[in-house]
Design a protein around this motif. Sequence first.
Motif, PDB file in Angstrom:
ATOM      1  N   GLY A  65      -7.934   1.069   4.934  1.00 27.48           N
ATOM      2  CA  GLY A  65      -7.968   1.819   6.193  1.00 27.48           C
ATOM      3  C   GLY A  65      -9.092   2.850   6.239  1.00 27.48           C
ATOM      4  N   ILE A  89     -10.552   1.735   0.175  1.00 30.14           N
ATOM      5  CA  ILE A  89     -10.186   3.126   0.436  1.00 30.14           C
ATOM      6  C   ILE A  89      -8.817   3.172   1.093  1.00 30.14           C
ATOM      7  N   GLY A  90      -7.802   3.421   0.294  1.00 28.83           N
ATOM      8  CA  GLY A  90      -6.430   3.406   0.793  1.00 28.83           C
ATOM      9  C   GLY A  90      -5.935   4.807   1.112  1.00 28.83           C
ATOM     10  N   ALA A  91      -4.631   4.914   1.269  1.00 29.37           N
ATOM     11  CA  ALA A  91      -4.024   6.208   1.552  1.00 29.37           C
ATOM     12  C   ALA A  91      -3.846   7.019   0.271  1.00 29.37           C
ATOM     13  N   GLY A  92      -3.474   6.330  -0.821  1.00 27.90           N
ATOM     14  CA  GLY A  92      -3.183   7.030  -2.074  1.00 27.90           C
ATOM     15  C   GLY A  92      -4.321   6.982  -3.074  1.00 27.90           C
ATOM     16  N   GLU A 121      -6.136  -4.445  -6.427  1.00 26.46           N
ATOM     17  CA  GLU A 121      -6.277  -4.446  -4.956  1.00 26.46           C
ATOM     18  C   GLU A 121      -7.681  -4.852  -4.492  1.00 26.46           C
ATOM     19  N   GLU A 140      -7.677   9.244  12.389  1.00 29.56           N
ATOM     20  CA  GLU A 140      -7.996   7.827  12.595  1.00 29.56           C
ATOM     21  C   GLU A 140      -8.827   7.630  13.871  1.00 29.56           C
ATOM     22  N   GLY A 184       0.794  -1.220   0.000  1.00 27.76           N
ATOM     23  CA  GLY A 184       0.000   0.000   0.000  1.00 27.76           C
ATOM     24  C   GLY A 184       0.829   1.273   0.000  1.00 27.76           C
TER      25      GLY A 184
END
Length: 353
Positions: free
Chosen positions: A297, A170-173, A151, A227, A16
């Motif tokens: 995340g 739903i990732g960071a990038g 993914e 978070e 990720g």
Amino acid sequence: MSTTTTNPVFIGMDLGTFKTSVASSTGYRDVMQTAVGWPKDHLARTMLGRDLVFGKDLVDHRLALDVVRPFEKGALKYVDGKKAGMSDAQIKKHADATRLVVEYAVKMVNREAGRPSFGVIGVPARANMLNKKFILDAVDGVFESVAIVSEPFTIAYGMNRLTDTLVIDIGAGTIDICPLYGTYPDEKEQVTLPMGGDLVDEEFEKRLKAKYPNVQVSRNMIREIKERFGFVHDLNESATVQLPVDGKPMTFDITEPLKGACQTIVQPIVAAVREMIGKFDPEFQESLRHNIVLGGGGSQLKGLDRVIENSLKEYGGAKVTRVTDASFAGAVGALKLAMNMPKDGWTQLKKRK
Ligand SMILES: Nc1ncnc2c1ncn2[C@@H]1O[C@H](COP(=O)(O)OP(=O)(O)OP(=O)(O)O)[C@@H](O)[C@H]1O
Ligand SMILES: [Mg+2]
């Protein structure tokens, strides 16, 4: 296959933007930041006692380190390095960092000397050939064979939800959306939105500093606050935190800037889901809407499941659930895929050139 490849350790890897999780057929799993730290100088190297730093130590010793996150904001995994404004030297450094992270992660889960690693690696649904080649080059020498897959597909595969399901990772990038209807999803049917948790962090920092210009806050603190408190719904939510001003902790109500920042990803997700569902035949639309799975995340954002359900009310309603383990759903699905992969699904790295 040659004799060295007869007894491989299979590895599922969710490489990720923010974190890498790995799971292996020998029963190990691990998760670490997708980042490498190089000691800034000789003193830092002596203090740390090593040349490379990974995982939790990156946070503990960040002031002494030059930290590279190779895929920051989706660069190289989704956007080309050149288009992201990177120089050749930076691209090379990021390629080195990618290889080092993968090498380290593989070492954590394949501890059996002499057994080659066969890895399935998740990439954004719409990653292009250049992005895929970048990953293949970076992992050459670490894996003996690899397969690169979408993914969100790894999440669906791991949950055995291969039909009548819409996965949103739903990732960071990036945010990756993939419909499942019983066959390998066509790349063209999937969507990658060039945004995610990193963008929310950026937005939150901007809004927080606009409202409270004197607060002192690092990107790490921003992410941790998001978070802990992040939410996207309208009702009864408030968040107050202590943040330093000139070194002195003070209490701030961060509800509005946090909510505004978290909500920036909602409309793009809703628009993409509506459009994607609209393309399927009407009977199938109903089952897709009622089987939406949130992973990554960002799936943990409070209220996101209900907000997506509400946004599809006038389309006939929806049912949205979250994966049970947002950290490992992708890696575990990739491992399962690796263990079931037919021989011709693998790319043997040494033979590529
Ligand atoms: N409880 C939470 N609420 C909101 N966001 C969260 C929460 N937990 C983690 N996140 C965010 O999720 C993102 C990381 O998600 P994940 O680990 O799935 O991304 P990744 O796989 O590294 O990125 P990508 O898939 O885009 O390459 C980070 O932005 C992180 O701050
Ligand atoms: Mg991811």
